[in-house]
Design an enzyme around this catalytic site. Structure first.
Site, PDB file in Angstrom:
ATOM      1  N   LYS A  49      29.276  36.220 -26.201  1.00 46.26           N
ATOM      2  CA  LYS A  49      28.350  35.217 -26.739  1.00 46.26           C
ATOM      3  C   LYS A  49      28.123  35.466 -28.231  1.00 46.26           C
ATOM      4  O   LYS A  49      28.143  34.546 -29.037  1.00 46.26           O
ATOM      5  CB  LYS A  49      27.000  35.295 -26.000  1.00 46.26           C
ATOM      6  CG  LYS A  49      27.061  34.798 -24.561  1.00 46.26           C
ATOM      7  CD  LYS A  49      25.769  35.116 -23.792  1.00 46.26           C
ATOM      8  CE  LYS A  49      25.898  34.779 -22.322  1.00 46.26           C
ATOM      9  NZ  LYS A  49      24.739  35.168 -21.520  1.00 46.26           N
ATOM     10  N   GLN A  93      19.459  38.683 -21.296  1.00 49.79           N
ATOM     11  CA  GLN A  93      20.568  38.704 -20.330  1.00 49.79           C
ATOM     12  C   GLN A  93      20.083  39.223 -18.971  1.00 49.79           C
ATOM     13  O   GLN A  93      19.418  40.247 -18.882  1.00 49.79           O
ATOM     14  CB  GLN A  93      21.700  39.603 -20.875  1.00 49.79           C
ATOM     15  CG  GLN A  93      22.965  39.634 -20.036  1.00 49.79           C
ATOM     16  CD  GLN A  93      23.698  38.296 -19.987  1.00 49.79           C
ATOM     17  OE1 GLN A  93      23.607  37.479 -20.889  1.00 49.79           O
ATOM     18  NE2 GLN A  93      24.430  38.066 -18.910  1.00 49.79           N
ATOM     19  N   ASP A 116      17.813  29.491 -22.592  1.00 51.69           N
ATOM     20  CA  ASP A 116      18.346  29.372 -21.231  1.00 51.69           C
ATOM     21  C   ASP A 116      17.647  28.285 -20.414  1.00 51.69           C
ATOM     22  O   ASP A 116      18.097  27.959 -19.316  1.00 51.69           O
ATOM     23  CB  ASP A 116      18.140  30.699 -20.471  1.00 51.69           C
ATOM     24  CG  ASP A 116      19.296  31.665 -20.661  1.00 51.69           C
ATOM     25  OD1 ASP A 116      20.447  31.220 -20.592  1.00 51.69           O
ATOM     26  OD2 ASP A 116      19.031  32.863 -20.859  1.00 51.69           O
TER      27      ASP A 116
END
Ligand code: GUN
Length: 287
Positions: A49, A93, A116
């Site tokens: 990412k 994460q 997210d």
């Protein structure tokens, strides 16, 4: 004959568009990626990412914490990032170590930096059919890929196998908002093959290598494979037995080069959108 839903090519196209927009407008979106502990798969995802972000002009920083960081200290660290005006998007994460309560951490991220779309505010907006600041990246990538191939969602029977907060639940809301009839299956679902066989669109997100074979597939259906598993030789495999089912489908995603690259592209798009939103609000306040 089946068509491959080529997530890699579409993701590259989207990333180029984002790169162009950032460059032309001299934007400076910044993404903070938080990782806790030594989960090797998570480390690889986070590096990927970070690398992709940098390639397209997004400032990205990985912020690593030791496995044994306390809940309280991790919450404090997230609060620091939340207050930093130069950070527009925060990703923590998952999974987090067992002693950490992930929900409490997610709730420390301000909804307008929640790249997210996992914060209850954003999930609530999504489920009520309103616009959140961001929508979960993998589900968003799935919907975007179907759109690219002009696949109509309205009225379709969609079966999603896997009820995670990251994929299954937000995806069920997105399909519902687009007038699909959604069945969300999980480990306790009875007669799974029978239900899957009724799907016009089947989404496989259970994390078990090559689990789905011909017995689960309706003829000419569309199959989306979200699995990222490693077999005994270290090769990447999906949840779907691709070779076994491909001829029975009309469209199918490969693994790799399917949903994986789309997830990263949507993360970058969400980062750009959060950045633009932060500027919009500033100019409104000035005006
Ligand atoms: N772990 C696996 N997928 C994801 C994701 O989309 N976001 C975060 N934060 N963690 C993940």
């Amino acid at each position: 004959m089946y068509t491959i839903l080529d997530g890699k090519t579409l993701a590259e196209k989207i990333l180029l568009e984002i790169k162009k927009e950032i460059k032309e407008n001299k934007f400076s979106p910044t993404l903070a990626v938080v990782i806790v502990g030594n989960n090797s798969a998570s480390k690889i995802y986070v590096e990927n990412k970070n690398k992709k972000a940098k390639e397209i002009g997004i400032n990205s920083q990985i912020i690593s914490f030791k496995e044994n960081i306390s809940q309280k200290n991790l919450e404090k660290e997230i609060e620091k990032l939340s207050k930093d005006k130069n950070i527009h998007a925060i990703l923590v994460q998952l999974p987090l170590p067992k002693h950490i309560n992930p929900q409490a951490i997610i709730e420390k991220i301000p909804p307008n930096k929640d790249v997210d779309g996992f914060h209850p505010y954003n999930l609530g907006k999504l489920i009520s059919g309103n616009e959140p600041y961001a929508k979960a990246c993998t589900p968003l990538g799935i919907i975007r890929l179907l759109e690219e191939y002009n696949i109509n969602i309205e009225g379709k029977n969609v079966v999603i196998v896997g009820r995670s907060n990251i994929v299954g639940k937000p995806l069920a809301a997105m399909f519902t908002n687009q007038n699909a009839t959604v069945t969300l299956c999980h480990s306790k679902t009875k007669e799974l093959p029978k239900i899957c066989k009724q799907a016009d669109i089947l989404v496989c997100a259970i994390g078990q290598s090559k689990f789905f074979n011909k017995n689960y597939i309706k003829k000419d259906s569309i199959v989306i494979d979200v699995g990222i598993n490693k077999n005994s030789e270290g090769k990447l495999t999906g949840d779907v037995n691709f070779e076994n089912i491909k001829e029975k489908t009309s469209y199918i995603t490969p693994v790799p080069k399917g949903i994986g690259p789309m997830t990263i592209a949507m993360l970058m798009l969400n980062t750009l959108n959060l950045y633009k939103n932060s500027k919009k609000n500033k100019s409104q306040r000035k005006g």
